[in-house]
Write a protein that holds these residues in place. Structure first.
Motif, mmCIF file in Angstrom:
data_model
loop_
_atom_site.group_PDB
_atom_site.id
_atom_site.type_symbol
_atom_site.label_atom_id
_atom_site.label_comp_id
_atom_site.label_asym_id
_atom_site.label_seq_id
_atom_site.Cartn_x
_atom_site.Cartn_y
_atom_site.Cartn_z
ATOM 1 N N GLN A 123 -1.614 16.669 -36.886
ATOM 2 C CA GLN A 123 -0.336 16.723 -36.167
ATOM 3 C C GLN A 123 -0.602 16.674 -34.667
ATOM 4 O O GLN A 123 -1.537 17.334 -34.199
ATOM 5 N N PRO A 124 0.221 15.943 -33.899
ATOM 6 C CA PRO A 124 0.009 15.918 -32.456
ATOM 7 C C PRO A 124 0.464 17.212 -31.780
ATOM 8 O O PRO A 124 1.341 17.911 -32.298
ATOM 9 N N PHE A 125 -0.146 17.510 -30.688
ATOM 10 C CA PHE A 125 0.259 18.629 -29.826
ATOM 11 C C PHE A 125 0.482 19.935 -30.594
ATOM 12 O O PHE A 125 1.562 20.525 -30.557
ATOM 13 N N VAL A 126 -0.558 20.372 -31.287
ATOM 14 C CA VAL A 126 -0.501 21.677 -31.950
ATOM 15 C C VAL A 126 -1.483 22.670 -31.321
ATOM 16 O O VAL A 126 -1.435 23.854 -31.608
ATOM 17 N N GLY A 127 -2.367 22.202 -30.442
ATOM 18 C CA GLY A 127 -3.324 23.089 -29.768
ATOM 19 C C GLY A 127 -2.707 23.682 -28.501
ATOM 20 O O GLY A 127 -1.486 23.727 -28.363
ATOM 21 N N ALA A 181 -2.394 22.587 -25.424
ATOM 22 C CA ALA A 181 -1.493 21.690 -24.681
ATOM 23 C C ALA A 181 -0.140 21.608 -25.381
ATOM 24 O O ALA A 181 0.909 21.542 -24.734
ATOM 25 N N GLY A 182 -0.171 21.642 -26.705
ATOM 26 C CA GLY A 182 1.057 21.588 -27.486
ATOM 27 C C GLY A 182 1.926 22.816 -27.279
ATOM 28 O O GLY A 182 3.152 22.719 -27.217
ATOM 29 N N GLN A 183 1.270 23.964 -27.172
ATOM 30 C CA GLN A 183 2.044 25.185 -26.939
ATOM 31 C C GLN A 183 2.758 25.124 -25.593
ATOM 32 O O GLN A 183 3.912 25.551 -25.475
ATOM 33 N N LEU A 184 2.073 24.573 -24.604
ATOM 34 C CA LEU A 184 2.724 24.438 -23.297
ATOM 35 C C LEU A 184 3.835 23.386 -23.355
ATOM 36 O O LEU A 184 4.906 23.573 -22.766
ATOM 37 N N VAL A 217 14.158 23.136 -21.012
ATOM 38 C CA VAL A 217 15.333 22.280 -20.791
ATOM 39 C C VAL A 217 16.137 22.119 -22.101
ATOM 40 O O VAL A 217 16.828 21.122 -22.309
ATOM 41 N N HIS A 218 16.014 23.134 -22.945
ATOM 42 C CA HIS A 218 16.813 23.208 -24.177
ATOM 43 C C HIS A 218 16.612 22.012 -25.096
ATOM 44 O O HIS A 218 17.568 21.502 -25.672
ATOM 45 N N LEU A 219 15.374 21.584 -25.209
ATOM 46 C CA LEU A 219 15.057 20.556 -26.199
ATOM 47 C C LEU A 219 14.227 21.215 -27.291
ATOM 48 O O LEU A 219 13.298 21.972 -27.001
ATOM 49 N N ARG A 220 14.594 20.916 -28.543
ATOM 50 C CA ARG A 220 13.823 21.439 -29.666
ATOM 51 C C ARG A 220 13.010 20.302 -30.273
ATOM 52 O O ARG A 220 13.278 19.129 -30.015
ATOM 53 N N MET A 221 12.050 20.669 -31.101
ATOM 54 C CA MET A 221 11.229 19.648 -31.755
ATOM 55 C C MET A 221 12.103 18.664 -32.536
ATOM 56 O O MET A 221 11.787 17.486 -32.625
ATOM 57 N N GLU A 222 13.247 19.124 -33.042
ATOM 58 C CA GLU A 222 14.152 18.233 -33.801
ATOM 59 C C GLU A 222 14.845 17.208 -32.905
ATOM 60 O O GLU A 222 15.463 16.283 -33.390
ATOM 61 N N THR A 232 5.221 12.109 -16.427
ATOM 62 C CA THR A 232 5.000 13.402 -15.796
ATOM 63 C C THR A 232 3.558 13.837 -16.082
ATOM 64 O O THR A 232 2.812 13.124 -16.754
ATOM 65 N N TYR A 233 3.164 14.980 -15.548
ATOM 66 C CA TYR A 233 1.800 15.449 -15.793
ATOM 67 C C TYR A 233 1.600 15.794 -17.266
ATOM 68 O O TYR A 233 2.517 16.268 -17.940
ATOM 69 N N HIS A 234 0.386 15.591 -17.714
ATOM 70 C CA HIS A 234 0.017 16.017 -19.059
ATOM 71 C C HIS A 234 -0.042 17.551 -19.086
ATOM 72 O O HIS A 234 -0.531 18.159 -18.128
ATOM 73 N N PRO A 235 0.447 18.177 -20.158
ATOM 74 C CA PRO A 235 0.376 19.647 -20.203
ATOM 75 C C PRO A 235 -1.046 20.185 -19.991
ATOM 76 O O PRO A 235 -1.208 21.274 -19.408
ATOM 77 N N SER A 236 -2.064 19.459 -20.415
ATOM 78 C CA SER A 236 -3.442 19.929 -20.174
ATOM 79 C C SER A 236 -3.744 20.008 -18.680
ATOM 80 O O SER A 236 -4.506 20.877 -18.238
ATOM 81 N N ALA A 237 -3.159 19.101 -17.895
ATOM 82 C CA ALA A 237 -3.356 19.132 -16.446
ATOM 83 C C ALA A 237 -2.689 20.376 -15.855
ATOM 84 O O ALA A 237 -3.204 20.992 -14.917
#
Ligand code: URA
Ligand code: SF4
Length: 190
Positions: A54-58, A60-63, A71-76, A154-159
Motif C-alpha cells: 500500500q502506498p504511504f503507510v510509513g 511519510a504516509g502518517q504525515l 484541510v478536511h480531506l479523508r482517504m475516501e 508541493t513538498y514531499h511529506p518526507s521533506a
C-alpha cells in the motif's frame, strides 16, 4: 480497448519491465477512492509500502494523512499513487529508465480515475509529470493545466520530516488545493 482496473492490476502484479521488479516484495499500485476528484502522486514505495503493498503507510504516509485532514480531506476523498510501483532499493531516486518503464501504468490510472486535480508530492513527481526542469522550491504552489486537469506540486511529506521550515509553505499549498477543489465542485454543481 476498454480500460479496466483488472487489466491494470494484472499487468502491474506481473510486471518485470524494469530492474525494480527483482527486489520488490509487493507491487504498490495505489489506494483511496477510484472515483476521486483529486489524485496525489508520490515518488515510489518505501520499506513499509513494499512490505504492505500500500502506498504511504510509513512515516511519510502518517504525515500525509495529517496534511489531508488539516484541510478536511479523508482517504475516501482522494486517490494516492506513485511514479514507480516497486520500491527502489534503499529508497534511492528512481532512475530514468525505471520511470519510463512505469509511467504508462500511472497514465492508465489517470485515465481510469479522471481526476480534476493532480498533486505532485515532491521533485520526482513534479519533474516526471509537470516539467523535467521543475524546481520544487520555486515552482511549488503554482497551478498548471493539462487537458483540463489542474496540476500543482508541493513538498514531499518526507521533506517536511527532514526540514520543519517547509511545513508552512506546504500548509499553504494544501489550502490552495482545497480551495481549487471547492471551486471546481462549485462549478459542477451550479
Ligand atoms: N514515499 C513515497 O513517495 N511514496 C510512498 O508510497 C511512500 C513514501
Ligand atoms: Fe514494472 Fe513499474 Fe515495477 Fe518497474 S517499477 S517492475 S515498470 S511495475
Amino acid at each position: 480497448m476498454e480500460k479496466t482496473w483488472e487489466i491494470l492490476e494484472g499487468a502491474c502484479y506481473h510486471c518485470k519491465k524494469c530492474r525494480l521488479s527483482e527486489m520488490r516484495t509487493n507491487v504498490v499500485i495505489g489506494k483511496g477512492n477510484k472515483q476521486a476528484d483529486i489524485m496525489f502522486i508520490g515518488e515510489g514505495p518505501g520499506q513499509q509500502e513494499d512490505l504492505q503493498g500500500q502506498p504511504f503507510v510509513g512515516p511519510a504516509g502518517q504525515l500525509l494523512d495529517k496534511m489531508l485532514s488539516a484541510v478536511h480531506l479523508r482517504m475516501e476523498d482522494v486517490y494516492i499513487a506513485n511514479v514507480v510501483k516497486c520500491r527502489p532499493p534503499g529508497n534511492r531516486d528512481p532512475h530514468d529508465d525505471e520511470k519510463q518503464a512505469c509511467i504508462n501504468y500511472l497514465r492508465y490510472q489517470f485515465a481510469l480515475i479522471q481526476p480534476k486535480i493532480i498533486v505532485c508530492l515532491g521533485r520526482i513527481a513534479a519533474t516526471t509529470i509537470i516539467d523535467e526542469n521543475f524546481k520544487i522550491t520555486k515552482q511549488r504552489g503554482q497551478w498548471y493545466e493539462r487537458k483540463g486537469c489542474h496540476i500543482i506540486a508541493t513538498y514531499h511529506p518526507s521533506a517536511l520530516l527532514r526540514d520543519e521550515t517547509k511545513k508552512r509553505p506546504a500548509w499553504e499549498d494544501m489550502q490552495a488545493i482545497r480551495k481549487k477543489l471547492d471551486e471546481l465542485k462549485g462549478i459542477e454543481e451550479s
